[in-house]
Design a protein around this motif. Structure first.
Motif, PDB file in Angstrom:
ATOM      1  N   ALA A 288       0.769  -1.068   0.010  1.00  0.00           N
ATOM      2  CA  ALA A 288       0.066   0.061  -0.151  1.00  0.00           C
ATOM      3  C   ALA A 288       0.966   1.163   0.066  1.00  0.00           C
ATOM      4  N   ALA A 289       1.927   1.155   0.736  1.00  0.00           N
ATOM      5  CA  ALA A 289       2.820   2.494   0.674  1.00  0.00           C
ATOM      6  C   ALA A 289       3.292   2.761  -0.544  1.00  0.00           C
ATOM      7  N   THR A 290       3.589   1.721  -1.401  1.00  0.00           N
ATOM      8  CA  THR A 290       4.133   1.900  -2.867  1.00  0.00           C
ATOM      9  C   THR A 290       3.113   2.890  -3.491  1.00  0.00           C
ATOM     10  N   VAL A 291       1.965   2.163  -3.478  1.00  0.00           N
ATOM     11  CA  VAL A 291       0.838   3.117  -4.348  1.00  0.00           C
ATOM     12  C   VAL A 291       0.632   3.970  -3.713  1.00  0.00           C
ATOM     13  N   LEU A 292       0.486   4.619  -2.631  1.00  0.00           N
ATOM     14  CA  LEU A 292       0.312   5.729  -2.063  1.00  0.00           C
ATOM     15  C   LEU A 292       1.316   6.904  -2.233  1.00  0.00           C
TER      16      LEU A 292
ATOM     17  N   VAL B 178       3.689  11.023  -5.506  1.00  0.00           N
ATOM     18  CA  VAL B 178       4.903  12.007  -4.956  1.00  0.00           C
ATOM     19  C   VAL B 178       6.040  11.746  -5.662  1.00  0.00           C
ATOM     20  N   ILE B 179       6.334  10.266  -5.866  1.00  0.00           N
ATOM     21  CA  ILE B 179       7.620  10.179  -7.075  1.00  0.00           C
ATOM     22  C   ILE B 179       7.541  10.739  -8.274  1.00  0.00           C
ATOM     23  N   TYR B 180       6.340  10.650  -9.003  1.00  0.00           N
ATOM     24  CA  TYR B 180       5.762  11.139 -10.298  1.00  0.00           C
ATOM     25  C   TYR B 180       5.881  12.761 -10.304  1.00  0.00           C
ATOM     26  N   SER B 181       5.540  13.263  -9.352  1.00  0.00           N
ATOM     27  CA  SER B 181       5.469  14.625  -9.091  1.00  0.00           C
ATOM     28  C   SER B 181       6.769  15.282  -9.440  1.00  0.00           C
TER      29      SER B 181
END
Length: 203
Positions: free
Chosen positions: A65-69, A73-76
């Protein structure tokens, strides 16, 4: 640069060449080769790669779930990366031309080939595309910065720098005032006469 430092720098270059040869040997083991910047796999390997691809539904179920959430942020970071890419390209197009410094080839640093791997589903391929672009931009900008530093301030720091760029080791020692005054033009001329990376690899 002292004689010992020159020896160490030469050894680093030699080891890089040896590493490149080992990487090439590993490519042959994995059944692929480069032909005019296009990857070619041996017959049957692509079919096996497709068999190993994880379906999207299974991939998402197995994702924490942490990866999906945190994905948004990563892609921003794509926004500042694109701005940095464009700004650095504009900077060198204007300033390097004015200084007579050879411009950095963007294509040598931003490589987007992993998305073609058949064993990646579209989410994994997108992730690889993003990472390749982001890290490529950083490497591209780093090379632009290193050329700028060699032109304006080829002096080592007094404090240790973690993983400095490849030009740094040849810079003048911290506190070498005479060397700076006497050799700054030499550093600039050496930079201006530098062959492109592909020519250096052929030597």
């Amino acid at each position: 640069m002292t004689h010992r430092m020159q020896e160490l720098a030469s050894e680093i270059v030699r080891l890089q060449g040896e590493l490149d040869r080992e990487i090439e040997a590993r490519r042959k083991v994995l059944g692929w080769r480069l032909k005019e910047r296009i990857v070619e796999f041996e017959h049957g390997i692509t079919i096996e790669h497709r068999r190993l691809r994880t379906k999207i539904s299974r991939f998402l179920r197995r994702s924490p779930a942490a990866t999906v959430l945190t994905a948004p942020v990563i892609y921003s970071l794509i926004i500042p990366m694109v701005i940095l890419d464009a700004w650095a390209s504009l900077y060198q197009a204007i300033c390097f031309r004015a200084y007579g410094i050879p411009r950095v080839s963007r294509a040598d640093y931003i490589v987007l080939d992993r998305r073609h791997l058949s064993y990646l589903n579209w989410i994994e391929a997108l992730n690889c595309l993003y990472c390749g672009y982001a890290n490529g931009v950083i490497a591209y900008v780093r090379e632009i910065g290193s050329r700028t530093e060699q032109y304006w301030c080829p002096i080592k720091h007094a404090l240790r720098v973690t993983d400095p760029h490849r030009r740094y080791y040849a810079f003048l020692e911290y506190g070498d005032a005479d060397g700076y005054r006497a050799r700054l033009d030499e550093f600039r001329k050496r930079l201006q006469a530098e062959p492109p990376p592909d020519a250096q690899m052929r030597e």
